[in-house]
Design a protein around this motif. Structure first.
Motif, PDB file in Angstrom:
ATOM      1  N   SER A 172      -1.674  10.162 -13.110  1.00 57.80           N
ATOM      2  CA  SER A 172      -1.581  10.076 -14.565  1.00 57.80           C
ATOM      3  C   SER A 172      -1.078   8.695 -14.973  1.00 57.80           C
ATOM      4  CB  SER A 172      -0.635  11.154 -15.102  1.00 57.80           C
ATOM      5  OG  SER A 172      -0.525  11.062 -16.506  1.00 57.80           O
ATOM      6  N   TYR A 173      -1.960   7.882 -15.566  1.00 55.28           N
ATOM      7  CA  TYR A 173      -1.608   6.527 -15.984  1.00 55.28           C
ATOM      8  C   TYR A 173      -2.060   6.282 -17.417  1.00 55.28           C
ATOM      9  CZ  TYR A 173      -0.555   5.414 -11.142  1.00 55.28           C
ATOM     10  OH  TYR A 173       0.003   5.403  -9.889  1.00 55.28           O
ATOM     11  N   ASP A 174      -1.297   5.492 -18.123  1.00 57.43           N
ATOM     12  CA  ASP A 174      -1.659   5.034 -19.452  1.00 57.43           C
ATOM     13  C   ASP A 174      -2.480   3.762 -19.268  1.00 57.43           C
ATOM     14  OD1 ASP A 174      -1.828   3.975 -21.986  1.00 57.43           O
ATOM     15  OD2 ASP A 174       0.210   4.523 -22.552  1.00 57.43           O
ATOM     16  N   ILE A 175      -3.794   3.873 -19.284  1.00 58.04           N
ATOM     17  CA  ILE A 175      -4.662   2.741 -18.988  1.00 58.04           C
ATOM     18  C   ILE A 175      -4.474   1.624 -20.014  1.00 58.04           C
ATOM     19  CG2 ILE A 175      -7.045   1.993 -18.639  1.00 58.04           C
ATOM     20  CD1 ILE A 175      -5.978   3.840 -16.471  1.00 58.04           C
ATOM     21  N   ALA A 231       7.402   8.409 -14.097  1.00 60.36           N
ATOM     22  CA  ALA A 231       6.356   9.407 -14.345  1.00 60.36           C
ATOM     23  C   ALA A 231       6.561  10.123 -15.669  1.00 60.36           C
ATOM     24  CB  ALA A 231       6.331  10.428 -13.213  1.00 60.36           C
ATOM     25  N   ARG A 232       7.742   9.951 -16.282  1.00 63.41           N
ATOM     26  CA  ARG A 232       8.056  10.679 -17.507  1.00 63.41           C
ATOM     27  C   ARG A 232       7.556   9.916 -18.725  1.00 63.41           C
ATOM     28  NH1 ARG A 232      13.607  10.454 -17.732  1.00 63.41           N
ATOM     29  NH2 ARG A 232      13.653  12.011 -16.081  1.00 63.41           N
ATOM     30  N   PRO A 233       6.672  10.475 -19.553  1.00 64.66           N
ATOM     31  CA  PRO A 233       6.203   9.774 -20.746  1.00 64.66           C
ATOM     32  C   PRO A 233       7.367   9.441 -21.677  1.00 64.66           C
ATOM     33  CG  PRO A 233       4.833  11.707 -20.299  1.00 64.66           C
ATOM     34  CD  PRO A 233       6.046  11.809 -19.414  1.00 64.66           C
ATOM     35  N   GLN A 234       7.363   8.227 -22.246  1.00 69.09           N
ATOM     36  CA  GLN A 234       8.397   7.796 -23.168  1.00 69.09           C
ATOM     37  C   GLN A 234       7.880   7.942 -24.604  1.00 69.09           C
ATOM     38  OE1 GLN A 234      11.354   6.942 -21.889  1.00 69.09           O
ATOM     39  NE2 GLN A 234      10.471   7.369 -19.878  1.00 69.09           N
ATOM     40  N   PRO A 235       8.718   8.361 -25.538  1.00 67.87           N
ATOM     41  CA  PRO A 235       8.277   8.538 -26.920  1.00 67.87           C
ATOM     42  C   PRO A 235       7.753   7.229 -27.492  1.00 67.87           C
ATOM     43  CG  PRO A 235      10.413   9.555 -26.562  1.00 67.87           C
ATOM     44  CD  PRO A 235      10.111   8.750 -25.356  1.00 67.87           C
ATOM     45  N   ALA A 236       6.563   7.266 -28.061  1.00 69.90           N
ATOM     46  CA  ALA A 236       5.971   6.091 -28.694  1.00 69.90           C
ATOM     47  C   ALA A 236       4.704   6.524 -29.401  1.00 69.90           C
ATOM     48  CB  ALA A 236       5.682   5.005 -27.657  1.00 69.90           C
ATOM     49  N   ALA A 237       3.899   5.545 -29.772  1.00 66.94           N
ATOM     50  CA  ALA A 237       2.653   5.847 -30.463  1.00 66.94           C
ATOM     51  C   ALA A 237       1.687   6.565 -29.533  1.00 66.94           C
ATOM     52  CB  ALA A 237       2.029   4.540 -30.970  1.00 66.94           C
ATOM     53  N   PRO A 238       0.730   7.317 -30.084  1.00 64.21           N
ATOM     54  CA  PRO A 238      -0.241   8.016 -29.230  1.00 64.21           C
ATOM     55  C   PRO A 238      -1.044   7.034 -28.378  1.00 64.21           C
ATOM     56  CG  PRO A 238      -0.316   8.850 -31.467  1.00 64.21           C
ATOM     57  CD  PRO A 238       0.545   7.634 -31.499  1.00 64.21           C
ATOM     58  N   ALA A 239      -1.428   7.491 -27.204  1.00 62.19           N
ATOM     59  CA  ALA A 239      -2.232   6.670 -26.295  1.00 62.19           C
ATOM     60  C   ALA A 239      -3.050   7.588 -25.415  1.00 62.19           C
ATOM     61  CB  ALA A 239      -1.343   5.770 -25.437  1.00 62.19           C
ATOM     62  N   THR A 280       0.836  -1.209   0.000  1.00 63.86           N
ATOM     63  CA  THR A 280       0.000   0.000   0.000  1.00 63.86           C
ATOM     64  C   THR A 280       0.865   1.251   0.000  1.00 63.86           C
ATOM     65  OG1 THR A 280      -2.016   0.928   0.963  1.00 63.86           O
ATOM     66  CG2 THR A 280      -0.302   0.370   2.511  1.00 63.86           C
ATOM     67  N   ALA A 281       2.031   1.198   0.652  1.00 67.32           N
ATOM     68  CA  ALA A 281       2.954   2.340   0.635  1.00 67.32           C
ATOM     69  C   ALA A 281       3.453   2.607  -0.778  1.00 67.32           C
ATOM     70  CB  ALA A 281       4.127   2.065   1.574  1.00 67.32           C
ATOM     71  N   ILE A 282       3.834   1.559  -1.491  1.00 67.03           N
ATOM     72  CA  ILE A 282       4.344   1.706  -2.859  1.00 67.03           C
ATOM     73  C   ILE A 282       3.240   2.212  -3.781  1.00 67.03           C
ATOM     74  CG2 ILE A 282       5.175   0.409  -4.859  1.00 67.03           C
ATOM     75  CD1 ILE A 282       6.691  -1.389  -2.849  1.00 67.03           C
ATOM     76  N   ASN A 283       2.052   1.620  -3.665  1.00 68.93           N
ATOM     77  CA  ASN A 283       0.950   1.976  -4.550  1.00 68.93           C
ATOM     78  C   ASN A 283       0.512   3.422  -4.357  1.00 68.93           C
ATOM     79  OD1 ASN A 283      -2.256   2.103  -4.939  1.00 68.93           O
ATOM     80  ND2 ASN A 283      -1.409   0.605  -6.376  1.00 68.93           N
ATOM     81  N   LEU A 284       0.325   3.849  -3.119  1.00 68.27           N
ATOM     82  CA  LEU A 284      -0.126   5.214  -2.857  1.00 68.27           C
ATOM     83  C   LEU A 284       0.953   6.236  -3.195  1.00 68.27           C
ATOM     84  CD1 LEU A 284      -2.109   4.809   0.486  1.00 68.27           C
ATOM     85  CD2 LEU A 284      -3.019   5.019  -1.832  1.00 68.27           C
ATOM     86  N   THR A 285       2.212   5.910  -2.920  1.00 63.73           N
ATOM     87  CA  THR A 285       3.311   6.816  -3.271  1.00 63.73           C
ATOM     88  C   THR A 285       3.373   7.014  -4.775  1.00 63.73           C
ATOM     89  OG1 THR A 285       4.595   6.140  -1.331  1.00 63.73           O
ATOM     90  CG2 THR A 285       5.805   7.189  -3.131  1.00 63.73           C
ATOM     91  N   ASP A 286       3.193   5.914  -5.519  1.00 65.28           N
ATOM     92  CA  ASP A 286       3.240   6.002  -6.973  1.00 65.28           C
ATOM     93  C   ASP A 286       2.084   6.849  -7.504  1.00 65.28           C
ATOM     94  OD1 ASP A 286       4.521   4.772  -9.505  1.00 65.28           O
ATOM     95  OD2 ASP A 286       2.386   4.391  -9.807  1.00 65.28           O
ATOM     96  N   TYR A 287       0.883   6.643  -6.941  1.00 66.66           N
ATOM     97  CA  TYR A 287      -0.301   7.336  -7.454  1.00 66.66           C
ATOM     98  C   TYR A 287      -0.293   8.821  -7.094  1.00 66.66           C
ATOM     99  CZ  TYR A 287      -5.197   8.376  -8.502  1.00 66.66           C
ATOM    100  OH  TYR A 287      -6.344   8.922  -9.023  1.00 66.66           O
ATOM    101  N   ARG A 309       4.288  -0.155 -21.972  1.00 63.02           N
ATOM    102  CA  ARG A 309       5.108   0.888 -21.365  1.00 63.02           C
ATOM    103  C   ARG A 309       5.625   0.510 -19.969  1.00 63.02           C
ATOM    104  NH1 ARG A 309       2.605   6.819 -19.889  1.00 63.02           N
ATOM    105  NH2 ARG A 309       4.242   7.510 -18.485  1.00 63.02           N
ATOM    106  N   TYR A 310       4.826  -0.241 -19.216  1.00 60.46           N
ATOM    107  CA  TYR A 310       5.200  -0.541 -17.840  1.00 60.46           C
ATOM    108  C   TYR A 310       6.054  -1.796 -17.702  1.00 60.46           C
ATOM    109  CZ  TYR A 310       1.718   3.043 -16.985  1.00 60.46           C
ATOM    110  OH  TYR A 310       1.021   4.225 -16.989  1.00 60.46           O
ATOM    111  N   GLY A 311       6.279  -2.486 -18.822  1.00 64.80           N
ATOM    112  CA  GLY A 311       7.233  -3.582 -18.827  1.00 64.80           C
ATOM    113  C   GLY A 311       6.731  -4.854 -18.155  1.00 64.80           C
ATOM    114  N   LEU A 312       7.600  -5.866 -18.189  1.00 61.36           N
ATOM    115  CA  LEU A 312       7.267  -7.156 -17.593  1.00 61.36           C
ATOM    116  C   LEU A 312       7.618  -7.212 -16.111  1.00 61.36           C
ATOM    117  CD1 LEU A 312       8.419  -9.720 -20.322  1.00 61.36           C
ATOM    118  CD2 LEU A 312       6.070  -9.215 -19.628  1.00 61.36           C
ATOM    119  N   PHE A 313       8.736  -6.589 -15.764  1.00 59.68           N
ATOM    120  CA  PHE A 313       9.250  -6.790 -14.405  1.00 59.68           C
ATOM    121  C   PHE A 313      10.045  -5.561 -13.972  1.00 59.68           C
ATOM    122  CE2 PHE A 313      11.804  -8.715 -11.064  1.00 59.68           C
ATOM    123  CZ  PHE A 313      10.924  -9.622 -10.489  1.00 59.68           C
ATOM    124  N   ASN A 314       9.535  -4.851 -12.969  1.00 63.77           N
ATOM    125  CA  ASN A 314      10.246  -3.697 -12.426  1.00 63.77           C
ATOM    126  C   ASN A 314      11.060  -4.180 -11.223  1.00 63.77           C
ATOM    127  OD1 ASN A 314      11.087  -1.345 -11.086  1.00 63.77           O
ATOM    128  ND2 ASN A 314       9.292  -0.202 -11.750  1.00 63.77           N
TER     129      ASN A 314
END
Length: 466
Positions: free
Chosen positions: A367-370, A445-453, A353-360, A379-384
């Motif tokens: 701001s999330y790419d749903i 949090a920084r958008p990465q260049p790619a196709a529109p979303a 919950t600490a990680i999730n709320l801090t991220d949000y 964009r969020y990858g397989l494994f952080n």
């Protein structure tokens, strides 16, 4: 019958009002398992004033975290655990997903034991048959899904309010003039506060599941306040009643919680038992329903199903079968079972919950790419690795501060049995994850260049590059 699963709820299907969260969370908290949890404050040795203070502190503090999670549902329109992919990656999110599914199972077993004992004593049928009968009712509500769970909450919140008000008055009248706790010390007070904070924090993986259908323009403040009021205030009230019951009833509450309460009103004891069992339906149904959403978020990249109602019905049927068998095997002292399950899940969920709320709230600021959340290689990858490492290390840091019936950490022992592990997990997890995002090689949090979303930012939608 709910037709959706874990994909984002489209605007035309977003309905309901924020106050519906009040009745849902009030009904989910004001029920027999909340009362039994409140009784732990007396069972563990506190006197009544300290028990009441611990109940209020634990719920009012812990409720803040679960209510902040609730805001995410109305803004993003997705269940709670699917959002963990943004922090942990698609495969990395399986770790907290597995923890949450285990939590759902643990609480379902708890509810099965309490309800089974009551029906067994009331109808004089075998204990195993009693559990099966109770779980079948819960299965129907869970299979129907979101709408029926909310509707049941609105009806049952009224029934529960009347019932527990009567119990409050009756138990208050029978409280002894003086009641001395057997173990009133700072360490034990902190342990008891941890139990009540855990009750609220372990709701955190649930809450967005029940706010995701609200219109996207729902004010965040309204979502937060109605959720917080229903959960924190409702739980505080019913747990104080539980402390009263433990003072008045002692071991009788442990042996048959519902039976003890029903006999406070002998003339209508059967009606009381029925009301107590009905009152547990919303909370009990949330277990298999939430487990379905959580499991699907761990195994399906797109979240799309050919038939969501059929898949949900099959899953909750299997889940209920497993929890029923475990409830039958766990026919033991209720208080010890509740204490261990609630604390164990708290140790694992506090860092999440600490990680999730801090991220949000601090990193991505809502701001999330749903669309990317439903892409295996998006964009969020397989494994952080960084987020997973923060989570695991945060749990490890908690261990010396843990105090349970099966293990007491060295620092907890030095602190007079105080359990502050969840505070350590929250603070360490939040600060370490924030440092990871700021000092890492890439800023999530920084958008990465790619196709529109399509990005969702604080309740508004706009076109942006990934």
């Amino acid at each position: 019958m709910e037709q959706g699963a874990i994909t984002r709820i489209p605007a035309q299907d977003r309905h309901g009002r924020p106050w519906h969260l009040l009745t849902l969370w009030f009904a989910s908290n004001v029920q027999i398992t909340g009362l039994v949890t409140g009784a732990l404050s007396i069972i563990l040795g506190l006197d009544l004033p300290w028990a009441v203070a611990s109940i209020l502190i634990g719920n009012l503090v812990g409720g803040l975290f679960m209510a902040y999670h609730s805001v995410q549902g109305s803004k993003l329109g997705i269940p709670q655990m699917i959002q963990s992919r943004a922090q942990f990656g698609f495969l990395g999110a399986i770790l907290p997903v597995a923890v949450v599914v285990a939590m759902y199972l643990g609480f379902s077993v708890e509810g099965g034991v309490v309800n089974g004992q009551a029906v067994h004593a009331w109808l004089h049928i075998p204990y195993s048959t009693a559990i099966i009968a109770c779980n079948l009712t819960m299965l129907v509500v869970a299979a129907a899904g979101y709408r029926l769970i909310h509707a049941a909450g609105r009806v049952i919140s009224v029934i529960s309010a009347v019932l527990f008000l009567a119990l409050f008055v009756q138990l208050w009248m029978h409280l002894p003039a003086h009641y001395t706790g057997t173990s009133v010390n700072p360490g034990n007070v902190l342990l008891v506060i941890s139990i009540f904070a855990s009750w609220q924090i372990t709701w955190a993986p649930y809450v967005s599941d029940y706010s995701r259908y609200l219109p996207e323009e729902t004010p965040a403040r309204s979502t937060f306040l109605w959720t917080y009021l229903g959960s924190a205030a409702g739980a505080s009230w019913v747990m104080v009643i539980g402390a009263f019951a433990a003072v008045v009833g002692g071991n009788a509450l442990d042996a048959d919680s519902i039976g003890f309460l029903a006999h406070r009103f002998p003339a209508v004891s059967g009606l009381i038992i029925a009301a107590l069992l009905i009152g547990g339906i919303p909370g009990s149904a949330q277990g298999p329903y939430g487990a379905f959403l959580t499991t699907l978020s761990g195994v399906s990249a797109s979240g799309r199903l050919r038939s969501a109602p059929l898949a949900r019905a099959l899953f909750v049927g299997g889940f209920t079968l497993v929890s029923t068998v475990l409830s039958i095997l766990a026919n033991t002292h209720v208080m010890a079972l509740f204490q261990n399950v609630t604390l164990f899940t708290l140790y694992l969920l506090a860092p999440w919950t600490a990680i999730n709320l801090t991220d949000y709230y601090l990193v991505r600021r809502g701001s999330y790419d749903i669309e990317a959340l439903f892409e295996r290689d998006g964009r969020y990858g397989l494994f952080n690795r960084g987020a997973v490492l923060v989570y695991l290390v945060s749990i490890a840091v908690e261990i010396p501060f843990i105090n349970t019936t099966v293990y007491i950490g060295p620092i907890a022992r030095h602190l007079g049995a105080a359990d502050i592990s969840w505070i350590i997990g929250l603070v360490f997890g939040a600060l370490t994850y924030l440092a990871h995002t700021k000092l890492g090689s890439s800023d999530p949090a920084r958008p990465q260049p790619a196709a529109p979303a399509v990005l969702v930012d604080g309740g508004t939608s706009a076109r942006h590059p990934k």
